[in-house]
Design an enzyme around this catalytic site. Structure first.
Site, PDB file in Angstrom:
ATOM      1  N   HIS A 140       0.977  -0.886  -0.572  1.00 20.18           N
ATOM      2  CA  HIS A 140      -0.369   0.107  -0.328  1.00 20.18           C
ATOM      3  C   HIS A 140       0.688   1.440  -0.070  1.00 20.18           C
ATOM      4  O   HIS A 140       0.746   2.350  -0.062  1.00 20.18           O
ATOM      5  CB  HIS A 140      -0.755   0.008   1.477  1.00 20.18           C
ATOM      6  N   ASP A 147      -7.787  -1.678  -0.937  1.00 24.46           N
ATOM      7  CA  ASP A 147      -8.734  -2.790  -0.337  1.00 24.46           C
ATOM      8  C   ASP A 147     -10.132  -1.361  -0.246  1.00 24.46           C
ATOM      9  O   ASP A 147     -10.099  -0.422  -0.694  1.00 24.46           O
ATOM     10  CB  ASP A 147      -9.149  -1.860   1.228  1.00 24.46           C
ATOM     11  N   GLU A 229      -7.636 -11.796   0.889  1.00 24.13           N
ATOM     12  CA  GLU A 229      -8.028 -10.876   1.383  1.00 24.13           C
ATOM     13  C   GLU A 229      -8.845 -10.687  -0.083  1.00 24.13           C
ATOM     14  O   GLU A 229      -8.829 -10.117  -0.984  1.00 24.13           O
ATOM     15  CB  GLU A 229      -7.402  -9.918   1.547  1.00 24.13           C
ATOM     16  N   HIS A 232      -8.925  -6.690  -1.623  1.00 23.30           N
ATOM     17  CA  HIS A 232      -6.811  -6.431  -1.363  1.00 23.30           C
ATOM     18  C   HIS A 232      -6.666  -6.678  -2.856  1.00 23.30           C
ATOM     19  O   HIS A 232      -7.018  -7.545  -3.723  1.00 23.30           O
ATOM     20  CB  HIS A 232      -6.294  -7.044  -0.560  1.00 23.30           C
TER      21      HIS A 232
END
Length: 252
Positions: A140, A147, A229, A232
């Site tokens: 990130h 996200d 995830e 993500h």
């Protein structure tokens, strides 16, 4: 929290800016609102509505900041979804490196509150790094990871998070877990549980269909999902060095 792999990043290029130069974003970064203001934003680490229970270091504003190429591709995804009465909702975009270090400190503070357990119902927070649920060096921070989720624009999305309520954990049915104003993906955002894995077998057919729809829409613009995830995504090749400049309010 982002289930991201710990990646090797050159931190000698970490950049910072002062509040006075908040609009001078480095390294080709842009505010997503300047690319596509129609994308819904709920930047959770700028609020207390997250697994730490307070804003994380470096989040001075609830703004999605990304590399320009990432923003342009998100705009293309949003255009496709708009034709289906859907929208993206951003939970996290660029993350200052200091925020990841803030997560490390949180994991080592020796406390496990009920609010924290909503996000980690089965895993002690001291184990989250070893199991790959948090990375001390996050993709990130390069501006190339995101996200996000989907919002059905035809649905009632009026439910708001109430910090005074006791919600069920993130794996519970959508009716009893914290509201997120989005489609039911089978778990809440930042749910560190096997049920949050994109291909988890323990979710319903409808929840699985929503996950596949999101993954497919993002993949058509080159984004890759992280298998642990459902929320993500990253854009290969768009990253580079990690940065640590704080997220400041965007001036109109």
């Amino acid at each position: 929290m982002s289930l991201v792999r710990s990646i090797s990043i050159s931190f000698f290029m970490i950049a910072s800016i002062s509040p006075a130069s908040a609009q001078s974003l480095p390294g080709g970064f842009v505010y997503l609102r300047d690319i596509d203001p129609s994308v819904i934003q709920d930047i959770r680490y700028a609020t207390a509505n997250n697994f730490v229970g307070r804003p994380l270091a470096g989040y001075g504003a609830g703004e999605c900041v990304v590399k320009r190429e990432v923003g342009e591709r998100l705009k293309a995804v949003q255009a496709e979804l708009a034709a289906q009465n859907l929208s993206l909702k951003m939970f996290d975009c660029y993350r200052p490196a200091r925020a990841s270090l803030d997560m490390v400190k949180w994991s080592q503070n020796g406390r496990e509150t009920a609010a924290e357990r909503r996000y980690n119902p089965r895993i002690p927070k001291t184990e989250l790094f070893r199991l790959g649920y948090i990375a001390s060096r996050s993709q990130h921070s390069t501006g190339a990871a995101l996200d996000l989720t989907l919002v059905d624009l035809k649905a009632d999305n009026s439910g708001k998070y109430d910090p005074t309520k006791s919600y069920a954990d993130c794996t519970a049915p959508v009716e009893v877990r914290a509201p997120e104003g989005s489609v039911d993906m089978g778990t809440g955002y930042d749910c560190t549980d096997a049920k949050g894995h994109t291909a988890a077998p323990s979710i319903t057919q409808e929840q699985r269909a929503w996950r596949r729809r999101l993954v497919a829409a993002m993949a058509r613009q080159g984004f890759v999902n992280y298998s642990k995830e459902w929320w993500h995504f990253s854009l290969p090749g768009a990253g580079g060095a990690a940065y640590d400049f704080p997220i400041q309010p965007r001036r109109n």
